[in-house]
Design a protein around this motif. Sequence first.
Motif, mmCIF file in Angstrom:
data_model
loop_
_atom_site.group_PDB
_atom_site.id
_atom_site.type_symbol
_atom_site.label_atom_id
_atom_site.label_comp_id
_atom_site.label_asym_id
_atom_site.label_seq_id
_atom_site.Cartn_x
_atom_site.Cartn_y
_atom_site.Cartn_z
ATOM 1 N N ARG A 139 0.842 -1.205 0.000
ATOM 2 C CA ARG A 139 0.000 0.000 0.000
ATOM 3 C C ARG A 139 0.875 1.251 0.000
ATOM 4 N NH1 ARG A 139 -3.104 -3.190 3.615
ATOM 5 N NH2 ARG A 139 -2.110 -2.176 5.407
ATOM 6 N N LEU A 140 1.973 1.209 0.778
ATOM 7 C CA LEU A 140 2.884 2.357 0.791
ATOM 8 C C LEU A 140 3.499 2.574 -0.586
ATOM 9 C CD1 LEU A 140 4.826 1.938 4.175
ATOM 10 C CD2 LEU A 140 3.014 3.581 3.642
ATOM 11 N N ALA A 141 3.879 1.480 -1.252
ATOM 12 C CA ALA A 141 4.497 1.592 -2.576
ATOM 13 C C ALA A 141 3.511 2.144 -3.598
ATOM 14 C CB ALA A 141 5.016 0.232 -3.019
ATOM 15 N N GLN A 142 2.242 1.797 -3.463
ATOM 16 C CA GLN A 142 1.235 2.315 -4.383
ATOM 17 C C GLN A 142 0.953 3.791 -4.125
ATOM 18 O OE1 GLN A 142 -2.128 -0.253 -3.844
ATOM 19 N NE2 GLN A 142 -1.144 -2.023 -4.843
ATOM 20 N N ALA A 143 1.001 4.194 -2.861
ATOM 21 C CA ALA A 143 0.710 5.593 -2.522
ATOM 22 C C ALA A 143 1.869 6.508 -2.898
ATOM 23 C CB ALA A 143 0.395 5.712 -1.030
ATOM 24 N N GLU A 144 3.074 6.136 -2.488
ATOM 25 C CA GLU A 144 4.265 6.941 -2.794
ATOM 26 C C GLU A 144 5.494 6.026 -2.754
ATOM 27 O OE1 GLU A 144 6.663 10.944 -1.315
ATOM 28 O OE2 GLU A 144 4.892 10.258 -0.224
ATOM 29 N N ALA A 145 5.853 5.550 -3.906
ATOM 30 C CA ALA A 145 6.971 4.616 -3.984
ATOM 31 C C ALA A 145 8.293 5.343 -3.779
ATOM 32 C CB ALA A 145 6.960 3.909 -5.339
ATOM 33 N N THR A 146 9.104 4.821 -2.878
ATOM 34 C CA THR A 146 10.461 5.305 -2.674
ATOM 35 C C THR A 146 11.391 4.098 -2.723
ATOM 36 O OG1 THR A 146 10.427 5.034 -0.263
ATOM 37 C CG2 THR A 146 9.625 7.140 -1.162
ATOM 38 N N PRO A 147 12.684 4.315 -3.020
ATOM 39 C CA PRO A 147 13.607 3.178 -3.042
ATOM 40 C C PRO A 147 13.618 2.398 -1.728
ATOM 41 C CG PRO A 147 14.637 5.098 -4.032
ATOM 42 C CD PRO A 147 13.342 5.560 -3.447
ATOM 43 N N GLU A 148 13.545 3.117 -0.607
ATOM 44 C CA GLU A 148 13.594 2.460 0.694
ATOM 45 C C GLU A 148 12.372 1.561 0.906
ATOM 46 O OE1 GLU A 148 16.194 5.929 0.615
ATOM 47 O OE2 GLU A 148 14.072 5.662 0.122
ATOM 48 N N VAL A 149 11.198 2.065 0.538
ATOM 49 C CA VAL A 149 9.976 1.269 0.694
ATOM 50 C C VAL A 149 10.025 0.040 -0.208
ATOM 51 C CG1 VAL A 149 7.490 1.237 0.212
ATOM 52 C CG2 VAL A 149 8.500 3.156 1.464
ATOM 53 N N LEU A 150 10.472 0.218 -1.431
ATOM 54 C CA LEU A 150 10.509 -0.902 -2.377
ATOM 55 C C LEU A 150 11.550 -1.938 -1.980
ATOM 56 C CD1 LEU A 150 10.099 1.205 -5.615
ATOM 57 C CD2 LEU A 150 8.443 -0.446 -4.722
ATOM 58 N N ILE A 151 12.680 -1.493 -1.438
ATOM 59 C CA ILE A 151 13.701 -2.438 -0.977
ATOM 60 C C ILE A 151 13.156 -3.258 0.188
ATOM 61 C CG2 ILE A 151 15.924 -2.604 0.214
ATOM 62 C CD1 ILE A 151 16.863 -0.252 -1.523
#
Length: 262
Positions: free
Chosen positions: A12-24
Amino acid sequence: MSLDREIAHYERLAQAEATPEVLIRLGELHLRADDEPAALRAYRHALELTGVVPDYGGGVDLHPLRPMILKTIEELEQRINAAAGRAAGLERRAALLLRLDQLTREEHDELIRLEVALEVEVHPEEPRCPACQGPMAEGAEAGTVICARSGADGDLCRHTDARRLYACDGCGLVVRAWVERKIRNLDPFEPPLLKPERNRCPHCNGRVADWRRHVRNCPRARPAEFPICDVCRKRGYHRSPLRCPRCKTLVGETPCAQKRGR
């Protein structure tokens, strides 16, 4: 928080605002869940966001996380490809085993090589004479084999009186020990030639090319501690192992691998 809930949270975080840290972090969670394709997708998305970034000097530089992401993607691709290759190999093996009794020699060879590569149980073939495809019999030397044809009344084969042929106990391949005398005109009716492995000294574990020299210079043993070869009567461990080229099983050993002086 359970693993599934944590994955859902970071998706859900990646869909709202993807950042490298969240995706990693999402990729790490997928790896914990043994979902390597999903982890690869997360890291590839992170790679898209880690290009050129401004540095403190007013210039530009690559994102500091990019090298780690690239390395992880490479490792994941290798693991996924290896898993896919193993799955395809197991599927092909299963298809061959369904008609094991009807396999051609080439197909049985393929099956054995697959099983060795996959590190699963090997289904050996019956040792066959490389020339006439007939059965093999015990040879005059211990551990060797010859063609089982009698040699009488015209029942001949080029391997009826063969020397230094071995049948692999692991897969059934018939091989010949390599000799210094070159065998000319080697053809499909001759077995594979095996070159003996270079021995290691049991005292110092060093690789030995010439026992005469090593016996004098071994750092861990004196000359008298080396046995006398029953073939050439020189000191050293002259018997060298012969391994099957198909399944790496030990098929025999040379009686004496020491090069004779000229």
